[in-house]
Motif scaffolding. Structure first.
Motif, PDB file in Angstrom:
ATOM      1  N   LYS A 252       0.844  -1.185   0.000  1.00 21.11           N
ATOM      2  CA  LYS A 252       0.000   0.000   0.000  1.00 21.11           C
ATOM      3  C   LYS A 252       0.885   1.242   0.000  1.00 21.11           C
ATOM      4  CE  LYS A 252      -3.923   2.156   2.355  1.00 21.11           C
ATOM      5  NZ  LYS A 252      -4.867   2.062   3.510  1.00 21.11           N
ATOM      6  N   LEU A 253       0.782   2.030  -1.059  1.00 14.52           N
ATOM      7  CA  LEU A 253       1.652   3.187  -1.219  1.00 14.52           C
ATOM      8  C   LEU A 253       1.009   4.450  -0.675  1.00 14.52           C
ATOM      9  CD1 LEU A 253       2.890   2.566  -4.869  1.00 14.52           C
ATOM     10  CD2 LEU A 253       4.004   1.903  -2.744  1.00 14.52           C
ATOM     11  N   ARG A 254       1.869   5.357  -0.232  1.00 11.78           N
ATOM     12  CA  ARG A 254       1.426   6.696   0.162  1.00 11.78           C
ATOM     13  C   ARG A 254       2.151   7.714  -0.696  1.00 11.78           C
ATOM     14  NH1 ARG A 254       1.466   7.879   6.457  1.00 11.78           N
ATOM     15  NH2 ARG A 254       0.594   9.795   5.575  1.00 11.78           N
ATOM     16  N   LYS A 255       1.386   8.647  -1.247  1.00  6.71           N
ATOM     17  CA  LYS A 255       1.947   9.641  -2.147  1.00  6.71           C
ATOM     18  C   LYS A 255       3.057  10.430  -1.463  1.00  6.71           C
ATOM     19  CE  LYS A 255       0.581  13.337  -5.321  1.00  6.71           C
ATOM     20  NZ  LYS A 255      -0.542  14.161  -5.839  1.00  6.71           N
ATOM     21  N   GLY A 256       4.193  10.533  -2.153  1.00  6.27           N
ATOM     22  CA  GLY A 256       5.318  11.311  -1.641  1.00  6.27           C
ATOM     23  C   GLY A 256       6.169  10.596  -0.618  1.00  6.27           C
ATOM     24  N   LYS A 257       5.854   9.349  -0.315  1.00  5.31           N
ATOM     25  CA  LYS A 257       6.609   8.609   0.703  1.00  5.31           C
ATOM     26  C   LYS A 257       7.850   7.986   0.082  1.00  5.31           C
ATOM     27  CE  LYS A 257       6.026   4.935   4.156  1.00  5.31           C
ATOM     28  NZ  LYS A 257       5.063   3.971   4.754  1.00  5.31           N
ATOM     29  N   PRO A 258       9.063   8.339   0.556  1.00  2.52           N
ATOM     30  CA  PRO A 258      10.281   7.753  -0.018  1.00  2.52           C
ATOM     31  C   PRO A 258      10.407   6.278   0.365  1.00  2.52           C
ATOM     32  CG  PRO A 258      10.820   9.117   1.872  1.00  2.52           C
ATOM     33  CD  PRO A 258       9.357   9.324   1.605  1.00  2.52           C
ATOM     34  N   LEU A 259      11.107   5.531  -0.453  1.00  3.11           N
ATOM     35  CA  LEU A 259      11.220   4.094  -0.216  1.00  3.11           C
ATOM     36  C   LEU A 259      11.887   3.764   1.114  1.00  3.11           C
ATOM     37  CD1 LEU A 259      12.168   2.674  -3.737  1.00  3.11           C
ATOM     38  CD2 LEU A 259       9.915   2.995  -2.716  1.00  3.11           C
ATOM     39  N   LYS A 260      12.770   4.644   1.585  1.00  2.00           N
ATOM     40  CA  LYS A 260      13.462   4.357   2.842  1.00  2.00           C
ATOM     41  C   LYS A 260      12.519   4.347   4.037  1.00  2.00           C
ATOM     42  CE  LYS A 260      14.853   9.217   3.493  1.00  2.00           C
ATOM     43  NZ  LYS A 260      16.013  10.137   3.573  1.00  2.00           N
ATOM     44  N   ARG A 261      11.317   4.873   3.876  1.00  2.00           N
ATOM     45  CA  ARG A 261      10.358   4.895   4.969  1.00  2.00           C
ATOM     46  C   ARG A 261       9.417   3.690   4.952  1.00  2.00           C
ATOM     47  NH1 ARG A 261       7.428  10.465   5.140  1.00  2.00           N
ATOM     48  NH2 ARG A 261       6.428   9.401   6.897  1.00  2.00           N
ATOM     49  N   TYR A 262       9.588   2.809   3.973  1.00  2.00           N
ATOM     50  CA  TYR A 262       8.869   1.540   3.978  1.00  2.00           C
ATOM     51  C   TYR A 262       9.686   0.502   4.742  1.00  2.00           C
ATOM     52  CZ  TYR A 262       5.777   3.449   0.373  1.00  2.00           C
ATOM     53  OH  TYR A 262       4.865   4.217  -0.311  1.00  2.00           O
ATOM     54  N   THR A 263       9.052  -0.562   5.179  1.00  2.00           N
ATOM     55  CA  THR A 263       9.773  -1.619   5.877  1.00  2.00           C
ATOM     56  C   THR A 263      10.697  -2.348   4.900  1.00  2.00           C
ATOM     57  OG1 THR A 263       8.118  -3.335   5.453  1.00  2.00           O
ATOM     58  CG2 THR A 263       7.784  -1.936   7.399  1.00  2.00           C
ATOM     59  N   VAL A 264      11.657  -3.106   5.452  1.00  2.00           N
ATOM     60  CA  VAL A 264      12.576  -3.878   4.600  1.00  2.00           C
ATOM     61  C   VAL A 264      11.792  -4.839   3.723  1.00  2.00           C
ATOM     62  CG1 VAL A 264      14.427  -5.586   4.603  1.00  2.00           C
ATOM     63  CG2 VAL A 264      14.501  -3.671   6.209  1.00  2.00           C
ATOM     64  N   SER A 265      10.791  -5.505   4.303  1.00  2.87           N
ATOM     65  CA  SER A 265       9.971  -6.442   3.535  1.00  2.87           C
ATOM     66  C   SER A 265       9.235  -5.730   2.401  1.00  2.87           C
ATOM     67  CB  SER A 265       8.961  -7.132   4.449  1.00  2.87           C
ATOM     68  OG  SER A 265       8.100  -7.964   3.708  1.00  2.87           O
ATOM     69  N   GLU A 266       8.699  -4.554   2.688  1.00  3.77           N
ATOM     70  CA  GLU A 266       7.986  -3.796   1.651  1.00  3.77           C
ATOM     71  C   GLU A 266       8.937  -3.347   0.551  1.00  3.77           C
ATOM     72  OE1 GLU A 266       4.313  -1.790   4.187  1.00  3.77           O
ATOM     73  OE2 GLU A 266       6.283  -0.822   4.172  1.00  3.77           O
ATOM     74  N   ARG A 267      10.138  -2.918   0.921  1.00  3.28           N
ATOM     75  CA  ARG A 267      11.116  -2.514  -0.098  1.00  3.28           C
ATOM     76  C   ARG A 267      11.516  -3.698  -0.976  1.00  3.28           C
ATOM     77  NH1 ARG A 267      13.444   0.674   4.149  1.00  3.28           N
ATOM     78  NH2 ARG A 267      15.149  -0.807   4.438  1.00  3.28           N
TER      79      ARG A 267
END
Length: 205
Positions: free
Chosen positions: A94-109
């Motif tokens: 589930k994406l959030r607009k403007g959210k950089p990839l580093k702020r996703y969990t390792v699993s999500e990345r």
């Protein structure tokens, strides 16, 4: 890792890279894919190679998924909207607009990296031991997309166990103490590899 190797791997083949040491297999796979560069000599590739499945260093973690999709589309000459849409659908994140990839969990990345990888069609794919792990609910869809991508490309699949790729790979590369030898059939490569490993085992006893 490699010493004095000179060989050619035919395009479009499904090649097993057989070596007894997983770290060495991984290093050779990365050189073949272009993720790492050989200290000497050159690797000449016909067609567009993909980074190995599971590799995430191509991501710009400070950027959003869309920004990463835009960069890949520029490099590979495809539509950025298509890349972003396919990556989003396949990742299941589930994406959030403007959210950089580093702020996703390792699993999500990891899942987003796989989605971006599968959004593009390459001429060569590289697999280290096993295909990427995905959520159980997405296995069928991801496996279908991977099978489609690989059906029109060459594949190099690194493993310590020839049985893992039996029935899929149709040729082999055997890695032994810096030497890399191509065999036109998996059966011939497996036989040579088994003799090498059996010889090492007898020396240790």
């Amino acid at each position: 890792m490699l010493a004095g190797v000179s060989l050619s791997v035919p395009a479009g083949r499904r090649v097993a890279l057989l070596g007894a040491d997983r770290a060495d297999n991984r290093a050779v796979l990365h050189v073949l894919a272009g993720v790492e560069h050989a200290d000497r000599g050159a690797v000449r590739r016909v067609g567009m190679p993909c980074w190995p499945f599971g590799h995430r260093k191509f991501l710009d973690l400070a950027g959003t998924l869309r920004q990463n999709a835009n960069f890949l589309s520029y490099i590979y000459g495809v539509d950025p909207g298509d890349v972003a849409a396919i990556a989003t659908e396949l990742s299941g994140v589930k994406l959030r607009k403007g959210k950089p990839l580093k702020r996703y969990t390792v699993s999500e990345r990891t899942q987003l990296a796989l989605g971006l990888t599968l959004a593009l069609q390459f001429d060569w794919y590289f697999i280290n031991e096993r295909l990427p792990r995905v959520a159980r609910s997405r296995i069928a869809e991801i496996d279908s997309v991977i099978a489609h991508r690989l059906s029109s490309a060459g594949v190099v699949w690194a493993t310590t166990n020839p049985d893992l790729v039996a029935g899929y790979c149709d040729a082999g590369l055997v890695l032994d103490q810096g030497a890399l030898t191509f065999y036109d059939t998996l059966e011939a490569a497996s036989e040579a590899y088994q003799k090498l490993t059996a010889g090492r085992a007898s020396k240790r006893t």
